[in-house]
Design an enzyme around this catalytic site. Sequence first.
Site, PDB file in Angstrom:
ATOM      1  N   ASP A  37      60.437  31.517 -14.816  1.00 61.79           N
ATOM      2  CA  ASP A  37      59.575  31.779 -15.974  1.00 61.79           C
ATOM      3  C   ASP A  37      58.323  32.551 -15.550  1.00 61.79           C
ATOM      4  OD1 ASP A  37      58.699  31.695 -18.561  1.00 61.79           O
ATOM      5  OD2 ASP A  37      58.003  29.615 -18.487  1.00 61.79           O
ATOM      6  N   GLY A  38      57.801  33.329 -16.481  1.00 57.04           N
ATOM      7  CA  GLY A  38      56.489  33.945 -16.273  1.00 57.04           C
ATOM      8  C   GLY A  38      56.499  35.427 -15.937  1.00 57.04           C
ATOM      9  N   ARG A  90      64.144  37.772 -28.715  1.00 65.03           N
ATOM     10  CA  ARG A  90      63.157  38.725 -28.149  1.00 65.03           C
ATOM     11  C   ARG A  90      63.358  40.124 -28.720  1.00 65.03           C
ATOM     12  NH1 ARG A  90      61.248  37.027 -22.267  1.00 65.03           N
ATOM     13  NH2 ARG A  90      61.104  34.831 -22.731  1.00 65.03           N
ATOM     14  N   ASN A  96      67.084  33.519 -26.056  1.00 66.78           N
ATOM     15  CA  ASN A  96      66.386  34.773 -25.711  1.00 66.78           C
ATOM     16  C   ASN A  96      66.788  35.952 -26.600  1.00 66.78           C
ATOM     17  OD1 ASN A  96      66.106  34.173 -22.105  1.00 66.78           O
ATOM     18  ND2 ASN A  96      64.613  33.822 -23.721  1.00 66.78           N
ATOM     19  N   LEU A 126      62.282  21.643 -19.742  1.00 66.62           N
ATOM     20  CA  LEU A 126      63.592  22.091 -19.245  1.00 66.62           C
ATOM     21  C   LEU A 126      64.205  23.184 -20.105  1.00 66.62           C
ATOM     22  CD1 LEU A 126      65.244  18.761 -18.037  1.00 66.62           C
ATOM     23  CD2 LEU A 126      64.500  20.685 -16.636  1.00 66.62           C
ATOM     24  N   ARG A 172      56.277  44.456 -19.953  1.00 66.33           N
ATOM     25  CA  ARG A 172      57.002  43.217 -19.649  1.00 66.33           C
ATOM     26  C   ARG A 172      58.209  43.489 -18.747  1.00 66.33           C
ATOM     27  NH1 ARG A 172      56.266  38.657 -22.449  1.00 66.33           N
ATOM     28  NH2 ARG A 172      58.453  38.074 -22.198  1.00 66.33           N
ATOM     29  N   ARG A 225      60.797  24.954 -11.900  1.00 68.38           N
ATOM     30  CA  ARG A 225      60.373  25.842 -12.980  1.00 68.38           C
ATOM     31  C   ARG A 225      59.048  26.470 -12.590  1.00 68.38           C
ATOM     32  NH1 ARG A 225      60.915  25.658 -19.352  1.00 68.38           N
ATOM     33  NH2 ARG A 225      59.890  27.638 -19.747  1.00 68.38           N
TER      34      ARG A 225
HETATM   35  C1  FPP Z   1      61.224  34.532 -18.063  1.00 64.84           C
HETATM   36  O1  FPP Z   1      60.026  35.235 -18.116  1.00 64.84           O
HETATM   37  C2  FPP Z   1      62.293  35.326 -17.520  1.00 64.84           C
HETATM   38  C3  FPP Z   1      63.398  35.729 -18.222  1.00 64.84           C
HETATM   39  C4  FPP Z   1      63.607  35.431 -19.641  1.00 64.84           C
HETATM   40  C5  FPP Z   1      64.431  36.528 -17.598  1.00 64.84           C
HETATM   41  C6  FPP Z   1      64.736  36.202 -16.175  1.00 64.84           C
HETATM   42  C7  FPP Z   1      65.172  37.442 -15.544  1.00 64.84           C
HETATM   43  C8  FPP Z   1      64.882  37.860 -14.301  1.00 64.84           C
HETATM   44  C9  FPP Z   1      64.160  37.101 -13.304  1.00 64.84           C
HETATM   45  C10 FPP Z   1      65.282  39.199 -13.859  1.00 64.84           C
HETATM   46  C11 FPP Z   1      66.668  39.203 -13.322  1.00 64.84           C
HETATM   47  C12 FPP Z   1      67.520  39.577 -14.419  1.00 64.84           C
HETATM   48  C13 FPP Z   1      68.819  39.339 -14.478  1.00 64.84           C
HETATM   49  C14 FPP Z   1      69.490  39.552 -15.777  1.00 64.84           C
HETATM   50  C15 FPP Z   1      69.631  38.849 -13.327  1.00 64.84           C
HETATM   51  P1  FPP Z   1      59.361  35.434 -19.530  1.00 64.84           P
HETATM   52  O2  FPP Z   1      59.718  36.780 -20.010  1.00 64.84           O
HETATM   53  O3  FPP Z   1      59.751  34.315 -20.437  1.00 64.84           O
HETATM   54  O4  FPP Z   1      57.860  35.346 -19.161  1.00 64.84           O
HETATM   55  P2  FPP Z   1      56.663  34.857 -20.096  1.00 64.84           P
HETATM   56  O5  FPP Z   1      56.951  33.410 -20.442  1.00 64.84           O
HETATM   57  O6  FPP Z   1      55.483  35.013 -19.226  1.00 64.84           O
HETATM   58  O7  FPP Z   1      56.645  35.747 -21.289  1.00 64.84           O
END
Ligand code: FPP
Length: 251
Positions: free
Chosen positions: A21-22, A72, A69, A196, A34, A189
């Site tokens: 996350d993040g 989004r 997701n 979770l 992003r 996490r």
């Molecule tokens: C959460 O950050 C991350 C995701 C929803 C995607 C996870 C993907 C990767 C780590 C890249 C690798 C990609 C693949 C498909 C293998 P967020 O966007 O929710 O962050 P935020 O909570 O700060 O907005």
Amino acid sequence: MPAPDDQRPTDLPRHVGIIMDGNGRWAAARSLPRLEGHRRGAERLIEIVDDCIDLGIGTLTVFAFSAENWKRPPEEISGLFKLGEWVLRAHLARLERRGVRLRVIGDLAAMPDFVRRPLEDAIAKTRDFTAFQLVVALNYGARQEIVAAARRLAEDVAAGRQDPAQVDWAALEARLQTAGLPDPDLIIRTSGEHRLSNFLLLQSAYAEIVFASVHWPDFTKDQLRLALAEYAKRERRFGMTPEQLQTPPPA
Ligand code: FPP
């Protein structure tokens, strides 16, 4: 759930799950798009996979795209899918060299062809590898997984293949997408969130959970070691008393 008499060292998890996350906040803090956060997150994932293999962790499950997701913006979704396809293309040969078996949990059928096909090929190509399992949760939600397993169970009961009186945890577990995988011992996490979010809910029943405050693109190998050190300090009791844990199981 690992048996309490499991002979492996108990201080190294055999299955780690990561909620990465993040990425968005990491990018926002740097006035970057992003998608740049996701790109850096993907780089981090590659490093962490290598590190898990080196450490002797057998299975890593990462939450790459949740069933939720899809809410989004479309540009972010298609950017994530393109990134996922690129990561696979760029790193499959190395994964093969390292003996990594790739698995996907989630509804892969609903993914666009340009992601689904290479993933299916990679899953087939790596099927017999045993050094390490990389499980990518893609279009995954634990509740959806549980509903699908319950539906299969109901169908088997209706067709006379399953005695309803014999429905137990093993019967349900065998119909989850994670069938055959050990339960996660440790869930990490990142980004300071303490939830979770529909990730491996049943499988994590006895998992230790470690929350890291850094955003996923900053989750270095050192951060992984901190999480593992925190895990090693925990006393896992699986419902037993501390005294029972001290007593070796009967031969
Ligand atoms: C959460 O950050 C991350 C995701 C929803 C995607 C996870 C993907 C990767 C780590 C890249 C690798 C990609 C693949 C498909 C293998 P967020 O966007 O929710 O962050 P935020 O909570 O700060 O907005």
